[in-house]
Design a protein around this motif. Structure first.
Motif: not given
Lengths: 252, 676
Positions: B196-197, A92, B589-590, A98-99, A143, A90, B675, B275, B585, A57-58, A157, A96, A109-110, A84-85, A52, B581-582
């Motif tokens: 679920q999507i 995990f 990732i920044g 995004i659903e 999922h 990362f 954070g 997005i 995350a 983050i810490e 990512r 992590n 996204l990154a 960080r970006r 961390n 969680e979203r």
């Protein structure tokens, strides 16, 4: 040449005067560019806290962390976000991802948050997905993916932005052994083919045996470290087991 | 011990409770506000007639309040569901620590009591303050003056409010207990899976559906516009269905179409955190399409009711001033048998002296052989009045008055008389729909043959020659005196102007006379029978009704506005609970804090904004449609109600969406997103 990462006399205390607990108590370590380092230690040894702190983050209580010749402990919150970006990737235990985004979009996204252009994003993802053999699952949602597939997407990512350092927190923790093996091969591949520098926290000796070097920590300090050198992975594994026994304590 | 725990919980989870608390307080204050209407007679000088209207309105609001309480009850149950969801783990922890289910329920019950008690207190205080503002609105609506400025306050209303809400809370607590007892410990400890999507399917079909939906909205509106709003119920009903179906359809297909549109425009889709925002909104809209449709519809209903309600009342009153310009009207119906008798003379025979009431003017009404069908033959479809008229196929003879009688009546009212040329006719009417047709007749210098003699239409006036409870006189001829003398006299109409000092008693007196006299159509005095109606009666009948409905409309409107925003807010906050969680995350990732906050603002903004936008668009189309179709409504009357509606929406809608945003961020903070 300066090492990529230098941690010097790092301290992180929790709680107040009466009930002070020292999660990191004078930690020192260096990592060279292109290394694949495993960090092992029993529960409560300070693994997660170290991660961390490295992840910004810490905030550490005292000591210094230098990455790419930049001192992290004195960065302002906004500078930390940018740092960080751009500099860190990362992976995990819980993926992590995004659903609501497809695998492709998760990886993209990154890049989009760095302001990368669309055509470059497309090119980069196509190339990386090909290398990591995830091209066929790019249009799927998290999922719809198995744990192993999710973790490889997460790895993609993490690496897509060419970060200076990839931090992996128990990346195989939620995977079955076959998926875990595949992921570790992927990490090795990232390390060897893309020259990514990886720091992986793990309690699993098998996972650790994929690294070039293992740092054992205990009570917030570096206890020992071993290099793989020219050994085979199974020889290295034997040494890890032996040292773990010396170190004692629970690894779960 | 449990009590302390409950109190501490309420204080600690103030962010979670904040929105719940706000809704409860607003609900209580609205309840108090509308139920305290009767108390306003303490400070407003209502007339006898207005007091009766007030009593009726109060009764209606009482009934509506029961419905409102039930609706609010559902809302509270829904909000509680959210609270339970959010705190499942906490309750699970209590149970694993060995606390009995009864004890946990007791904690929940005590918490409800604390929050409800506080909300009742705050709500009633706001309600009492609101009553003072409300009395201004009431005095405006009734056209009555505020006699004293004092603090209106009613113990009865407070007791009623407390009773209703306590009953509601007890019910809610029972439902909570029932729901809680059905939870399994495991369920409490494990967070619920998100549904679920999936990628949208049948994109082409949906794109087609979107076009069809938009088309059906357009066709629906053009149907409503082409059909006469009042006349053609089937056509405008079909139009309304098309608009409604089209809107829901376009919302349903529009989410997919919008998503695809953005995905095609890659450079904006793959830009910054777009997005995430677009996907998230798509997901939420898709999941909650039914709620969003209903909320949009409710918002639309509220907007139009608030904006048009006041104007409609103004319009009704403007019309009343035209159709009931006199304090009272008495009509002597047997003029055919007694052509030489005046109304006053005839009434004297029945021992009623018109001079006792005040001043009066008499006008003789004659009958011509010209029928309305013939006269308006060319204008059959000019407006709804004539359409109804011709559809019913009735043959009505047009009445006539002499110009001197007419001018005398104008003089009596302090209005300008007309100068009628020889061989000319003037037209009068009190049906506002007719104005256009009459103007055309004048413009075309139409000539009409009345009892064998040709007259040219010279001018027209929108006037009444007697009180009527709705505009009935499509047209009346005003003819030169000498022309009229040979016609058959039908009625003698006496219009009264009551002595202002004693007007109120006189009206009562007149109504007594009427009860035993005019209302009995077969009553025969020596000389025949009479009919009559006072202005007060007409006003009471008409404004009483509109005022009542206006209050009910405002009440239901504001309650549904509050209910709508609460539902939207709760849906957003349920979302944040599942999205820890979203954000974790994203943070890792920044994505910068500023970007995450921007994302949340967009997400909440669109989620609240789209239903509001839909409602506003439809309101913007509907209002002009109604105003142009309903007589006596005009755009000038609309300004104040629009401002009122706007301010109300800004306050409630804006306030709730802002609070949702702050709660959203606060919950992320409390959920310990690292954070943050």
């Amino acid at each position: 040449m300066e090492p990529l990462l230098t941690v010097r006399e790092l301290e992180k205390f929790y709680g107040k005067n009466g009930a002070l607990s020292k999660a990191l108590d004078g930690m020192n370590m260096t990592i060279e560019a292109g290394e694949f380092v495993g960090v092992m230690g029993p529960s409560g040894s300070g693994k997660t806290t170290l991660l961390n702190c490295l992840a910004t983050i810490e905030r550490a209580t005292a000591g210094s962390i230098t990455l790419n010749e930049r001192e992290l402990t004195t960065l302002k919150p906004k500078e930390l976000e940018i740092f960080r970006r751009d500099q860190l990737g990362f992976i995990f235990q819980e993926f992590n991802l995004i659903e609501t985004l497809t695998a492709y979009e998760n990886i993209a996204l990154a890049l989009t948050i760095q302001g990368e252009r669309v055509d470059k994003i497309e090119k980069k993802i196509a190339q990386l997905a090909n290398q990591l053999e995830i091209t066929s699952i790019l249009t799927k949602f998290p999922h719809e993916l198995s744990g192993g597939q999710k973790q490889r997407v997460a790895a993609a990512r993490a690496v897509i932005t060419n970060p200076a350092l990839i931090l992996a927190d128990e990346p195989t923790g939620a995977l079955d052994s076959k998926s875990a093996q595949k992921l570790l091969q992927t990490l090795t591949q990232l390390n060897q083919q893309l020259a990514a520098t990886i720091l992986m926290v793990t309690h699993d000796p098998v996972s650790a045996s994929y690294a070039n070097r293992i740092i054992f920590i205990k009570d917030g300090k570096v206890f020992n470290e071993i290099h793989r050198g020219d050994q085979t992975r199974s020889e290295f594994f034997q040494r890890i087991i032996a040292l773990s026994a010396v170190l004692g304590g629970s690894y779960a | 011990m449990l009590r302390q725990l409950a109190w501490r919980n309420v204080r600690r989870s103030i962010t979670t409770y904040r929105l719940y608390f706000l809704t409860l307080s607003v609900a209580v204050s609205l309840f108090y506000l509308f139920n305290s209407l009767g108390d306003q007679q303490q400070i407003i000088d209502f007339s006898q007639m207005q007091l009766e209207i007030l009593a009726n309105t109060k009764q209606a609001l009482g009934v509506v309040s029961i419905i409102v309480t039930i609706v609010l009850g559902f809302l509270v149950v829904y909000a509680n569901h959210f609270l339970l969801q959010q705190r499942k783990k906490e309750f699970g922890l209590y149970l694993t620590l060995g606390m009995g289910q009864r004890q946990v329920l007791k904690i929940l019950w005590l918490e409800t009591c604390y929050v409800a008690g506080l909300a009742l207190l705050v709500g009633i205080v706001i309600g009492i303050l609101g009553t003072q503002v409300m009395s201004l609105i009431t005095s405006q609506l009734f056209g009555a003056e505020i006699i004293t400025y004092k603090f209106v306050f009613s113990l009865m209303t407070i007791v009623k409010t407390i009773m209703y809400f306590v009953l509601m809370f007890v019910t809610v607590a029972c439902i909570n207990a029932w729901r809680f007892s059905r939870y399994q410990l495991r369920e409490l400890l494990v967070a619920k899976q998100r549904s679920q999507i999936q990628e949208p399917k049948q994109i082409k079909a949906k794109a087609l559906g979107f076009v069809v939906s938009i088309g059906s909205v357009a066709i629906g509106y053009s149907l409503i516009m082409s059909a006469d709003l009042i006349m053609n119920i089937i056509v405008s009903g079909l139009g309304a269905c098309l608009v409604l179906g089209g809107t829901v359809g376009s919302l349903y297909t529009g989410t997919t179409v919008t998503l695809e549109y953005f995905r095609k425009r890659k450079s904006s889709y793959f830009h910054s955190v777009n997005i995430v925002v677009i996907r998230q909104l798509f997901y939420q809209f898709h999941l909650n399409i039914a709620t969003i449709s209903i909320v949009s519809l409710l918002l639309f209903a509220t907007m139009t009711t608030l904006a048009l309600g006041f104007s409609y009342k103004d319009a009704v009153e403007a019309n009343l001033q035209r159709i009931a310009p006199f304090d009272a009207t008495i009509v002597f119906q047997n003029a055919v048998e007694y052509p030489d008798m005046s109304a006053a003379e005839a009434l004297l025979q029945a021992d009623v002296n018109l001079d006792d009431f005040g001043q009066y003017d008499e006008i003789n009404l004659y009958r011509t052989r010209v029928t309305e069908n013939d006269f308006f033959a060319q204008y059959q479809n000019a407006n709804s009045t004539l359409q109804t008229f011709f559809n019913h196929g009735a043959t009505v003879n047009i009445s006539a008055v002499s110009v001197s009688d007419y001018n005398q009546l104008m003089d009596f009212q302090g209005k300008t008389p007309i100068q009628l040329l020889d061989n000319h006719v003037a037209l009068i009417s009190n049906v506002s729909d007719m104005e256009g047709v009459l103007a055309e007749l004048v413009k075309a210098q139409t000539s009409v043959s009345i009892e064998g003699k040709e007259y040219t239409v010279q001018t027209y006036a929108m006037e009444s020659i007697q009180n009527e409870n709705y505009g009935r006189d499509t047209v009346i001829f005003v003819l030169p005196d000498e022309a009229i003398s040979g016609f058959e006299k039908q009625q003698v109409i006496a219009n009264l102007s009551l002595n202002p000092a004693t007007a109120e008693q006189t009206v009562i007196q007149l109504q007594q006379v009427q009860a035993e006299f005019f209302d009995n159509p077969r009553f025969n005095s020596e000389t025949g029978y009479f009919t009559g109606i006072t202005k007060a009666e007409i006003y009471q009948e008409t404004t009483g009704q509109t005022t009542l409905w206006l209050y009910v409309g405002i009440y239901i409107g504001i309650v549904s506005l509050v209910a709508s925003v609460t539902v939207l807010a709760i849906q957003q906050l349920i979302e944040v609970n599942q999205s820890r969680e979203r954000y974790q995350a994203l943070k890792r990732i920044g994505v910068t804090q500023a970007d995450i906050k921007k994302m949340i603002r967009y997400q909440i903004g669109f989620y609240f904004g789209i239903p509001l936008l839909l409602a506003t668009i439809h309101t913007a189309i509907t209002i002009p449609l109604v105003i142009t179709n309903v007589p006596d409504m005009n755009f000038e009357q609309l300004l104040n109600p629009l401002v009122f509606t706007f301010v109300l929406f800004v306050m409630i809608y804006g306030g709730y969406s802002y609070m949702t945003y702050t709660s959203y961020c606060q919950i992320l903070k409390e959920k310990n997103v690292k954070g943050w």
